[in-house]
Scaffold this motif. Structure first.
Motif, PDB file in Angstrom:
ATOM      1  N   LYS A   7      38.529  45.584  47.563  1.00  0.00           N
ATOM      2  CA  LYS A   7      38.173  46.141  48.863  1.00  0.00           C
ATOM      3  C   LYS A   7      37.013  47.101  48.679  1.00  0.00           C
ATOM      4  N   LEU A   8      36.299  47.328  49.754  1.00  0.00           N
ATOM      5  CA  LEU A   8      35.177  48.269  49.735  1.00  0.00           C
ATOM      6  C   LEU A   8      35.500  49.416  50.678  1.00  0.00           C
ATOM      7  N   LEU A   9      35.779  50.568  50.112  1.00  0.00           N
ATOM      8  CA  LEU A   9      36.083  51.740  50.932  1.00  0.00           C
ATOM      9  C   LEU A   9      34.820  52.328  51.536  1.00  0.00           C
ATOM     10  N   ASN A  10      33.705  52.161  50.862  1.00  0.00           N
ATOM     11  CA  ASN A  10      32.413  52.624  51.335  1.00  0.00           C
ATOM     12  C   ASN A  10      31.534  51.382  51.457  1.00  0.00           C
ATOM     13  N   GLY A  47      35.529  40.364  46.021  1.00  0.00           N
ATOM     14  CA  GLY A  47      35.625  39.151  45.226  1.00  0.00           C
ATOM     15  C   GLY A  47      34.670  39.110  44.054  1.00  0.00           C
ATOM     16  N   ASP A  48      33.621  39.949  44.076  1.00  0.00           N
ATOM     17  CA  ASP A  48      32.693  40.006  42.943  1.00  0.00           C
ATOM     18  C   ASP A  48      33.429  40.457  41.690  1.00  0.00           C
ATOM     19  N   VAL A  49      33.038  39.892  40.561  1.00  0.00           N
ATOM     20  CA  VAL A  49      33.612  40.238  39.264  1.00  0.00           C
ATOM     21  C   VAL A  49      32.519  40.874  38.420  1.00  0.00           C
ATOM     22  N   GLY A  50      32.890  41.919  37.685  1.00  0.00           N
ATOM     23  CA  GLY A  50      31.930  42.593  36.826  1.00  0.00           C
ATOM     24  C   GLY A  50      32.620  43.332  35.706  1.00  0.00           C
ATOM     25  N   THR A  51      31.824  44.067  34.947  1.00  0.00           N
ATOM     26  CA  THR A  51      32.308  44.809  33.790  1.00  0.00           C
ATOM     27  C   THR A  51      32.137  46.301  34.019  1.00  0.00           C
ATOM     28  N   ALA A 103      38.655  58.681  37.388  1.00  0.00           N
ATOM     29  CA  ALA A 103      38.440  59.047  38.792  1.00  0.00           C
ATOM     30  C   ALA A 103      37.472  58.093  39.483  1.00  0.00           C
ATOM     31  N   GLY A 104      36.672  57.395  38.712  1.00  0.00           N
ATOM     32  CA  GLY A 104      35.719  56.436  39.244  1.00  0.00           C
ATOM     33  C   GLY A 104      35.100  55.644  38.114  1.00  0.00           C
ATOM     34  N   TYR A 105      34.411  54.557  38.486  1.00  0.00           N
ATOM     35  CA  TYR A 105      33.858  53.663  37.486  1.00  0.00           C
ATOM     36  C   TYR A 105      32.467  53.201  37.903  1.00  0.00           C
ATOM     37  N   CYS A 106      31.588  53.037  36.924  1.00  0.00           N
ATOM     38  CA  CYS A 106      30.322  52.358  37.135  1.00  0.00           C
ATOM     39  C   CYS A 106      30.534  50.934  36.645  1.00  0.00           C
ATOM     40  N   MET A 107      30.211  49.988  37.501  1.00  0.00           N
ATOM     41  CA  MET A 107      30.485  48.576  37.224  1.00  0.00           C
ATOM     42  C   MET A 107      29.190  47.784  37.356  1.00  0.00           C
ATOM     43  N   GLU A 108      29.000  46.788  36.462  1.00  0.00           N
ATOM     44  CA  GLU A 108      27.829  45.924  36.510  1.00  0.00           C
ATOM     45  C   GLU A 108      28.258  44.487  36.761  1.00  0.00           C
ATOM     46  N   ILE A 119      22.842  41.658  38.996  1.00  0.00           N
ATOM     47  CA  ILE A 119      22.872  41.482  40.449  1.00  0.00           C
ATOM     48  C   ILE A 119      23.017  42.841  41.116  1.00  0.00           C
ATOM     49  N   TRP A 120      23.912  43.662  40.579  1.00  0.00           N
ATOM     50  CA  TRP A 120      24.058  45.034  41.048  1.00  0.00           C
ATOM     51  C   TRP A 120      24.765  45.867  39.990  1.00  0.00           C
ATOM     52  N   LEU A 121      24.504  47.164  40.051  1.00  0.00           N
ATOM     53  CA  LEU A 121      25.136  48.183  39.227  1.00  0.00           C
ATOM     54  C   LEU A 121      25.513  49.276  40.207  1.00  0.00           C
ATOM     55  N   ALA A 122      26.819  49.575  40.339  1.00  0.00           N
ATOM     56  CA  ALA A 122      27.264  50.510  41.376  1.00  0.00           C
ATOM     57  C   ALA A 122      28.542  51.221  40.943  1.00  0.00           C
ATOM     58  N   ASN A 123      28.857  52.309  41.643  1.00  0.00           N
ATOM     59  CA  ASN A 123      30.062  53.100  41.371  1.00  0.00           C
ATOM     60  C   ASN A 123      31.182  52.732  42.339  1.00  0.00           C
ATOM     61  N   PHE A 124      32.422  52.757  41.812  1.00  0.00           N
ATOM     62  CA  PHE A 124      33.594  52.411  42.604  1.00  0.00           C
ATOM     63  C   PHE A 124      34.746  53.350  42.295  1.00  0.00           C
ATOM     64  N   THR A 125      35.675  53.450  43.230  1.00  0.00           N
ATOM     65  CA  THR A 125      36.912  54.194  43.005  1.00  0.00           C
ATOM     66  C   THR A 125      37.958  53.228  42.450  1.00  0.00           C
ATOM     67  N   PRO A 126      39.002  53.741  41.813  1.00  0.00           N
ATOM     68  CA  PRO A 126      40.041  52.858  41.270  1.00  0.00           C
ATOM     69  C   PRO A 126      40.686  51.958  42.330  1.00  0.00           C
ATOM     70  N   GLU A 127      40.812  52.443  43.561  1.00  0.00           N
ATOM     71  CA  GLU A 127      41.451  51.673  44.631  1.00  0.00           C
ATOM     72  C   GLU A 127      40.654  50.436  45.035  1.00  0.00           C
ATOM     73  N   GLU A 128      39.380  50.398  44.700  1.00  0.00           N
ATOM     74  CA  GLU A 128      38.537  49.269  45.080  1.00  0.00           C
ATOM     75  C   GLU A 128      38.601  48.111  44.085  1.00  0.00           C
ATOM     76  N   LEU A 129      39.208  48.332  42.923  1.00  0.00           N
ATOM     77  CA  LEU A 129      39.130  47.370  41.826  1.00  0.00           C
ATOM     78  C   LEU A 129      40.495  46.911  41.341  1.00  0.00           C
ATOM     79  N   GLU A 130      40.514  45.689  40.771  1.00  0.00           N
ATOM     80  CA  GLU A 130      41.710  45.217  40.063  1.00  0.00           C
ATOM     81  C   GLU A 130      41.278  44.692  38.707  1.00  0.00           C
ATOM     82  N   LEU A 131      42.071  44.975  37.712  1.00  0.00           N
ATOM     83  CA  LEU A 131      41.805  44.528  36.351  1.00  0.00           C
ATOM     84  C   LEU A 131      42.090  43.031  36.238  1.00  0.00           C
ATOM     85  N   ILE A 132      41.143  42.276  35.659  1.00  0.00           N
ATOM     86  CA  ILE A 132      41.405  40.855  35.429  1.00  0.00           C
ATOM     87  C   ILE A 132      41.334  40.492  33.945  1.00  0.00           C
ATOM     88  N   TRP A 133      40.734  41.361  33.123  1.00  0.00           N
ATOM     89  CA  TRP A 133      40.701  41.132  31.683  1.00  0.00           C
ATOM     90  C   TRP A 133      40.523  42.442  30.967  1.00  0.00           C
TER      91      TRP A 133
END
Length: 77
Positions: free
Chosen positions: A11-14, A32-36, A45-50, A59-73
């Protein structure tokens, strides 16, 4: 979640993230985008994801909160 874990946006809170990327393919992150995770801020408290394309271009490099992401690997660092 830790650096180098692969995650999916659930989900995208922002709706507007401050992003960076390669000029020819840059776009906004989408559910639905997947990144590292490339950086962990303040003990999770937050993550930078590529997100990259099949050729390795950013494609993008951006910051996210834990609630926006799910671990897949989980990285084995």
């Amino acid at each position: 979640m830790e650096e180098f874990d692969v995650v999916r946006i659930v989900k995208l809170l922002n709706q507007k993230h401050i992003i960076d990327g390669d000029d020819a393919i840059i776009r906004e992150p989408q559910v639905g985008d997947v990144g590292t995770i490339v950086m962990v801020y303040q003990q999770g408290a937050g993550y930078c994801m590529e997100c990259v394309d099949d050729d390795g271009w950013t494609i993008w490099l951006a910051n996210f909160t834990p609630e926006e992401l799910e671990l897949i690997w989980k990285s084995k660092k």
